[in-house]
Write a protein that holds these residues in place. Sequence first.
Motif, mmCIF file in Angstrom:
data_model
loop_
_atom_site.group_PDB
_atom_site.id
_atom_site.type_symbol
_atom_site.label_atom_id
_atom_site.label_comp_id
_atom_site.label_asym_id
_atom_site.label_seq_id
_atom_site.Cartn_x
_atom_site.Cartn_y
_atom_site.Cartn_z
ATOM 1 N N VAL A 186 6.909 9.742 0.780
ATOM 2 C CA VAL A 186 6.415 8.522 0.158
ATOM 3 C C VAL A 186 6.626 7.363 1.125
ATOM 4 C CG1 VAL A 186 6.693 6.929 -1.766
ATOM 5 C CG2 VAL A 186 6.908 9.384 -2.150
ATOM 6 N N ASN A 187 5.552 6.633 1.437
ATOM 7 C CA ASN A 187 5.617 5.474 2.321
ATOM 8 C C ASN A 187 5.011 4.258 1.634
ATOM 9 O OD1 ASN A 187 6.096 5.833 5.669
ATOM 10 N ND2 ASN A 187 5.989 7.701 4.453
ATOM 11 N N ILE A 188 5.562 3.088 1.939
ATOM 12 C CA ILE A 188 5.035 1.831 1.425
ATOM 13 C C ILE A 188 4.815 0.884 2.601
ATOM 14 C CG2 ILE A 188 5.513 -0.200 0.006
ATOM 15 C CD1 ILE A 188 6.968 1.570 -1.941
ATOM 16 N N LEU A 189 3.590 0.368 2.712
ATOM 17 C CA LEU A 189 3.217 -0.531 3.790
ATOM 18 C C LEU A 189 2.919 -1.911 3.216
ATOM 19 C CD1 LEU A 189 2.363 -0.921 6.815
ATOM 20 C CD2 LEU A 189 0.034 -0.319 6.071
ATOM 21 N N ALA A 237 9.501 4.440 4.693
ATOM 22 C CA ALA A 237 9.589 5.682 3.935
ATOM 23 C C ALA A 237 10.664 5.574 2.861
ATOM 24 C CB ALA A 237 9.887 6.851 4.858
ATOM 25 N N ILE A 238 10.379 6.111 1.677
ATOM 26 C CA ILE A 238 11.342 6.162 0.578
ATOM 27 C C ILE A 238 11.862 7.588 0.481
ATOM 28 C CG2 ILE A 238 11.707 5.844 -1.891
ATOM 29 C CD1 ILE A 238 9.488 3.821 -1.898
ATOM 30 N N ASP A 239 13.139 7.738 0.624
ATOM 31 C CA ASP A 239 13.748 9.070 0.624
ATOM 32 C C ASP A 239 13.869 9.591 -0.811
ATOM 33 O OD1 ASP A 239 15.040 11.401 1.235
ATOM 34 O OD2 ASP A 239 16.991 10.454 1.577
ATOM 35 N N LEU A 262 0.850 -1.183 0.000
ATOM 36 C CA LEU A 262 0.000 0.000 0.000
ATOM 37 C C LEU A 262 0.890 1.239 0.000
ATOM 38 C CD1 LEU A 262 -2.776 1.358 0.203
ATOM 39 C CD2 LEU A 262 -2.581 1.159 2.704
ATOM 40 N N LEU A 263 0.772 2.019 -1.060
ATOM 41 C CA LEU A 263 1.512 3.265 -1.200
ATOM 42 C C LEU A 263 0.668 4.395 -0.630
ATOM 43 C CD1 LEU A 263 3.722 5.114 -2.629
ATOM 44 C CD2 LEU A 263 2.203 5.057 -4.617
ATOM 45 N N PHE A 264 1.300 5.313 0.103
ATOM 46 C CA PHE A 264 0.597 6.495 0.572
ATOM 47 C C PHE A 264 1.603 7.593 0.870
ATOM 48 C CE2 PHE A 264 1.537 4.003 4.327
ATOM 49 C CZ PHE A 264 1.907 4.924 5.292
ATOM 50 N N PRO A 272 15.639 16.245 -2.167
ATOM 51 C CA PRO A 272 14.831 17.329 -1.617
ATOM 52 C C PRO A 272 13.488 17.520 -2.322
ATOM 53 C CG PRO A 272 16.398 18.258 -3.144
ATOM 54 C CD PRO A 272 16.649 16.764 -3.131
ATOM 55 N N LEU A 273 13.069 16.548 -3.132
ATOM 56 C CA LEU A 273 11.805 16.671 -3.847
ATOM 57 C C LEU A 273 10.637 16.602 -2.869
ATOM 58 C CD1 LEU A 273 12.666 14.227 -6.773
ATOM 59 C CD2 LEU A 273 12.747 16.722 -6.830
ATOM 60 N N GLN A 274 9.519 17.229 -3.267
ATOM 61 C CA GLN A 274 8.329 17.246 -2.428
ATOM 62 C C GLN A 274 7.181 16.549 -3.151
ATOM 63 O OE1 GLN A 274 7.934 18.350 0.839
ATOM 64 N NE2 GLN A 274 10.142 18.247 0.609
ATOM 65 N N PRO A 275 6.963 15.244 -2.898
ATOM 66 C CA PRO A 275 5.879 14.532 -3.579
ATOM 67 C C PRO A 275 4.521 15.102 -3.188
ATOM 68 C CG PRO A 275 7.401 13.015 -2.492
ATOM 69 C CD PRO A 275 7.716 14.385 -1.988
ATOM 70 N N ASP A 276 3.634 15.202 -4.164
ATOM 71 C CA ASP A 276 2.293 15.722 -3.907
ATOM 72 C C ASP A 276 1.214 14.705 -4.251
ATOM 73 O OD1 ASP A 276 0.704 18.096 -3.090
ATOM 74 O OD2 ASP A 276 -0.079 17.938 -5.126
#
Length: 647
Positions: free
Chosen positions: A271-274, A288-290, A258-260, A293-297
Amino acid sequence: MKRCPKCGREYDNTMMFCLDDGAELLYGPASDSEAATAILSVPVSLKRRPRVFAASAILLGVGLVGAILFAWKPWTSSEIPAVLRAEPLTTSQGPELYPSLSPDGDRVVFTWKAPKQEDTDIYVQQIGAGVPLQITIGPGNDYNPVWSPDGRSIAFLRGDPARPLGRSDRDIRLIAPLGGPERKLTSVSVQEITERPVYLSWCADSKCLIVTDSAGDGRPDALFAVSIDSGEKRQITHPDPPVVGDTNPSLSPDGRSLLFLRRTTWARGAVNILPVNAQLTPVGEARAIDVSPLQPDSAAWTPGSNEVLFATAPISGSSGLWRVPAAGGKATREPFIGEDAQMPTVSPAGPGAAARLVYVRSFTDENIWRLDLPAVGRPATSAPAASILSTKGDIHPRISPDGQRVAFTSTRSGAWEIWVSDLDGSNAVQLTSLKAPTGTGAPSWSPDGGTIAFGSDADGQFDVFTIPSGGGKPRNITSNAALDHVPSYSKDGQWIYFSSTRSGTAEVWKVPAQGGDAQPVSRDGGWIANPSPDGTFLYHTRTAAVGVPTELWRMPAAGGPSEKVVDGALNTSFEVLGRGIYYLGPPAGGAELRFFDLAARSSSVVARNLGDFVELGGFGVSPDGLTVLYARRDSAVVDLMLVENFR
């Protein structure tokens, strides 16, 4: 061994030409059939030329044969990858948002607010043919539609427009892809964080939805599984403060992850993957996926479940498509596609069917406009005129105490930074170069004009900074893990007021202008705060919801109870003068400038139809009250883009 049909000489399969009898091609593609001979002939005259020319002929022949073989061989896309291309899928006036592809990839559902239409509705478009079919009609704004994996239903949210930093209630509804009766499944309460939030996704078996909802008072919003049959909710994620909430759920194509996005602060997510099982029960910890310095939206899976495709936050100054391995690694920009991209969605790839990618291309041009008034609070006698222009975003105008300069926020250097210019935009100078992940903005002048305070997340969280107005090194004044933003100076220059969430909700605080311990000021909520010219009162809004008509309150600067002053002021835009308060009212055909006379305790309209006001755009008034600057959205492109054969 084979034999030349002309000279009778024997040769083996390593030879292409018989040099004794005119460079005749002996065989073509390795085969014993007649088609394997006499594909290409070279003039017989070559046999009388020196062997160097014969050798050249050999090379020429080999090249020509190679070209023929190249054209003949059925090359696959894996051997010669095709360049991905993005083509417009929709080009109608009005914003088209929240695309979701059908399981077969042949249709896309999205939201659209047509011109002269008050509400946002949901439409289905057949890719490559026809016009979109409207499937929802009626009051209320519909958004975030998602197609079920079995193709039978579309789930969506209905409620008021999203307002960043506010909390809203939403209905989850279901409808058939061709329209018809709607079914209300349940309701959710969400903490709005971005202007275009994504809260909804489907389970793999189409028997439940994954949605963001409140986890209770004092708890960050979490992800829940909602049963389609009963509407029963089961909590999946359990974020802890200071996390704001978990949003943008997406189940991997193989159903195992599950991506969120875990929103850590305003406009900032990770970005997290469960790992989950078939029942959508976690079987491990979220990882968490590092991608700093990007900011995922917003984010989605690629077809193979091994990569994540994400769009960077438009508030950071630019947006685009990136991909990163689900196991972690370096994020790479998608070449040739994804300019100004948001909300990617990818269809499943199957036998004989390549995946499709659809995303929103959103580009706006915001500029600062000027309105000159004949007297304080009197109706304008001339139309507003463009004052500070560029092809990028220009917002947050604040006029200097001497009335000669303006500080503003702009992306003209690639990221939101503080700039200073003359009132007409000339002699513009970039004051900061922080390249903050989310942005730098909301400038405020000190009373002597020598310093500018502003907000920025350059150090990892939003803090209040100061910088000399003539240039110099920025200084972090608050340095706190909470959201500290929208500063303004006290009239004696000794304090900086700002809004902070360090008490759990947004309240007005103050900190010594040279730095030090911050002190709470408001008790019942506080966002934008401006002192009166004599420093006696502090005017402020209570809610942090951006762009929402709200109440304007005032309290003694020394502390004490608040009293309501004005109803219907847009949250980010008011300025206090000695005689009254300029503020922007709710846009009805365009923003409306109003003036509240403190002596008469009444409001009057100063100017109407000021254009498409930018909700986050801020507001500025000259010390004499005769010049008003505001941010206006002069053009906008919000269309859907299609990429075929996405991989």
